[in-house]
Enzyme design. Structure first.
Site, PDB file in Angstrom:
ATOM      1  N   LYS A 238       0.866  -1.177   0.000  1.00  0.00           N
ATOM      2  CA  LYS A 238       0.000   0.000   0.000  1.00  0.00           C
ATOM      3  C   LYS A 238       0.905   1.231   0.000  1.00  0.00           C
ATOM      4  O   LYS A 238       1.873   1.288   0.782  1.00  0.00           O
ATOM      5  CB  LYS A 238      -0.896  -0.006   1.244  1.00  0.00           C
ATOM      6  CG  LYS A 238      -1.939  -1.131   1.246  1.00  0.00           C
ATOM      7  CD  LYS A 238      -3.036  -0.882   0.230  1.00  0.00           C
ATOM      8  CE  LYS A 238      -4.169  -1.896   0.393  1.00  0.00           C
ATOM      9  NZ  LYS A 238      -5.256  -1.676  -0.597  1.00  0.00           N
TER      10      LYS A 238
ATOM     11  N   ASP B  85      -0.369  -0.429  -4.488  1.00  0.00           N
ATOM     12  CA  ASP B  85      -1.773  -0.018  -4.522  1.00  0.00           C
ATOM     13  C   ASP B  85      -1.909   1.336  -3.833  1.00  0.00           C
ATOM     14  O   ASP B  85      -1.612   1.467  -2.647  1.00  0.00           O
ATOM     15  CB  ASP B  85      -2.636  -1.059  -3.800  1.00  0.00           C
ATOM     16  CG  ASP B  85      -4.132  -0.753  -3.891  1.00  0.00           C
ATOM     17  OD1 ASP B  85      -4.493   0.260  -4.540  1.00  0.00           O
ATOM     18  OD2 ASP B  85      -4.926  -1.527  -3.336  1.00  0.00           O
TER      19      ASP B  85
ATOM     20  N   GLU C  49      -1.802  -0.118  -8.797  1.00  0.00           N
ATOM     21  CA  GLU C  49      -3.252  -0.243  -8.674  1.00  0.00           C
ATOM     22  C   GLU C  49      -3.879   1.099  -8.305  1.00  0.00           C
ATOM     23  O   GLU C  49      -3.444   1.751  -7.349  1.00  0.00           O
ATOM     24  CB  GLU C  49      -3.516  -1.274  -7.565  1.00  0.00           C
ATOM     25  CG  GLU C  49      -4.868  -1.909  -7.598  1.00  0.00           C
ATOM     26  CD  GLU C  49      -4.978  -2.962  -6.492  1.00  0.00           C
ATOM     27  OE1 GLU C  49      -3.987  -3.651  -6.190  1.00  0.00           O
ATOM     28  OE2 GLU C  49      -6.069  -3.081  -5.934  1.00  0.00           O
TER      29      GLU C  49
ATOM     30  N   ASP D 171      -9.027  -0.896  -9.886  1.00  0.00           N
ATOM     31  CA  ASP D 171      -9.738  -1.638  -8.842  1.00  0.00           C
ATOM     32  C   ASP D 171     -11.057  -0.898  -8.601  1.00  0.00           C
ATOM     33  O   ASP D 171     -12.100  -1.251  -9.165  1.00  0.00           O
ATOM     34  CB  ASP D 171      -8.849  -1.689  -7.584  1.00  0.00           C
ATOM     35  CG  ASP D 171      -9.543  -2.241  -6.346  1.00  0.00           C
ATOM     36  OD1 ASP D 171     -10.741  -2.548  -6.413  1.00  0.00           O
ATOM     37  OD2 ASP D 171      -8.891  -2.353  -5.281  1.00  0.00           O
TER      38      ASP D 171
ATOM     39  N   LYS E   6     -13.123  -7.754  -7.873  1.00  0.00           N
ATOM     40  CA  LYS E   6     -13.660  -8.147  -6.576  1.00  0.00           C
ATOM     41  C   LYS E   6     -15.142  -8.421  -6.798  1.00  0.00           C
ATOM     42  O   LYS E   6     -15.903  -7.482  -7.042  1.00  0.00           O
ATOM     43  CB  LYS E   6     -13.468  -7.022  -5.558  1.00  0.00           C
ATOM     44  CG  LYS E   6     -12.003  -6.721  -5.265  1.00  0.00           C
ATOM     45  CD  LYS E   6     -11.828  -5.533  -4.355  1.00  0.00           C
ATOM     46  CE  LYS E   6     -10.353  -5.318  -4.038  1.00  0.00           C
ATOM     47  NZ  LYS E   6     -10.100  -4.054  -3.328  1.00  0.00           N
TER      48      LYS E   6
HETATM   49 MG    MG Z   1      -6.912  -1.971  -4.419  1.00  0.00          MG
END
Ligand code: MG
Length: 374
Positions: A166, A192, A217, A242, A266
């Site tokens: 992250k 991300d 991402e 995403d 997702k």
């Molecule tokens: Mg993500």
């Protein structure tokens, strides 16, 4: 045929082993909304809403999802007979704008229920072909680049097949450099940003190119496609969307505009499995790499994701950590585990999602529940 006569909403609170930090906030206790469906002949199907407590990843929260399922979505499935789970998505989407996570929780529970009734594994019902899926780890923002590098090295030793970091402005290049130095060039590395940058940061983000990242991402806004396309022209690292991917139509837009080259799917964010199958088909057709993302799910959500990720178009490792990565104790048995080569087995020996919900534990963790009947 599927006829659901009872829908039970449950909120459980599951403490994370350690706080999870991203560019938008920190989660310490995961509030989770579970959906239990009881079918007319006694079969039970489970779903998990992936909405978080705060609207900082996505507009929905577990509270908005609760309200939507109770007042709008639940009544559409209760007492209604469906030929199969593939018919549910359109019924839930008709006349309801947004609320994809609330719809997905119920839609995916219907697929799980259908798999149990048909006595086939959920993975098989979806069209899965793999016996095991590759797991990647997600490392939240740490206190220092050194601490992050140590975590990354440990993850590689555990077998993880991809490391995802992250990042946010101020905690990016240095972190990646430290991890790259620690794990070497052969470990797939991704970052991300969870929407933390703007187009003005393009030249800064281009500095990531030297590390040969598998992808970056969602660097820009959650609902943006146009600026991502401009950014992709200015950086070599492939952009993976995403938050921006709400359905197959948005994947098509991404491809047409050049807003990204990879998709993080997702199922709980796109309205469920039917939409996920459409996205999968499109990505296979257009040769777009695809992987399955995670939302700090319990073992129920993990089961759904593993089943989906067993489909052939999921070509990159997903956010499919074992239960012990996030939880002291999961709510399913067996718990999800990963072998030392970084694979999670797809439970193909059992009907449905392949794990059993530990009702005693779920009851103990429940802070509110509500049952709707036909
Ligand atoms: Mg993500």
């Amino acid at each position: 045929m599927l006829t659901v006569t009872r829908l039970t909403l449950r909120e459980i609170r599951l403490p994370l082993k350690e706080p999870f930090r991203t560019s938008t906030g920190t989660v310490t206790d995961r509030r989770v909304l579970l959906v239990q469906l009881d079918e007319i002949d006694g079969a039970v199907g489970w779903g998990e809403c992936v909405a978080l407590a705060a609207p900082d990843y996505w507009p929905e929260t577990i509270d908005t999802a609760w309200l939507m399922i109770r007042d709008w979505i639940g009544p559409r499935v209760l007492g209604r007979t469906f030929e199969g789970p593939e018919d549910v998505s359109a019924v839930l989407a008709h006349g309801i704008r947004g609320h994809a996570m609330a719809r997905a929780a119920v839609e995916m529970a219907m697929w799980e229920l259908a798999a149990r009734i048909k006595r086939v594994p959920l993975a098989t019902l979806l069209g899965g072909t793999r016996e095991k899926v590759a797991a990647g780890i997600v490392l939240g923002i740490q206190e220092s680049a050194e601490a992050l590098a140590n975590r990354a090295r440990a993850a590689v030793d555990e077998g993880y097949r991809r490391i995802k970091l992250k990042i946010k402005p101020g905690v990016d290049i240095q972190s990646v450099r430290a991890v790259f130095a620690a794990v070497g060039p052969n470990v797939p590395l991704t970052v991300d940003a969870n929407c933390a940058y703007t187009l003005d940061d393009a030249s800064h983000l281009a500095k990531l190119d030297e590390f040969g990242l598998q992808l970056i991402e969602q660097p820009l806004a959650w609902d943006d496609l146009v600026r991502h396309a401009e950014l992709q022209q200015q950086i070599r690292t492939p952009i993976c969307l995403d938050e921006s991917i709400t359905g197959a139509d948005r994947v098509e837009d991404m491809i047409r505009l050049g807003s990204g080259r990879i998709v993080n799917l997702k199922p709980g964010r796109v309205g469920g499995f039917s939409e996920s199958l459409a996205i999968h088909a499109l990505c296979v057709e257009k040769d777009v790499p695809l992987w399955c993302g995670g939302m700090l799910e319990t073992g129920i959500g993990r089961a759904h994701n593993v089943a989906l990720a067993s489909m052939p178009g999921f070509t990159l490792a997903g956010d499919l950590s074992p239960s012990a990565r996030y939880w002291l104790e999961d709510i399913v048995e067996p718990e999800w585990t990963m072998d030392d080569e970084g694979f999670v087995g797809v439970p193909l020996g059992e009907a449905g999602m392949g794990v059993t919900v530990r009702m005693d534990r779920v009851e103990g963790l429940t802070v509110r529940h509500e049952t709707l009947t036909a």
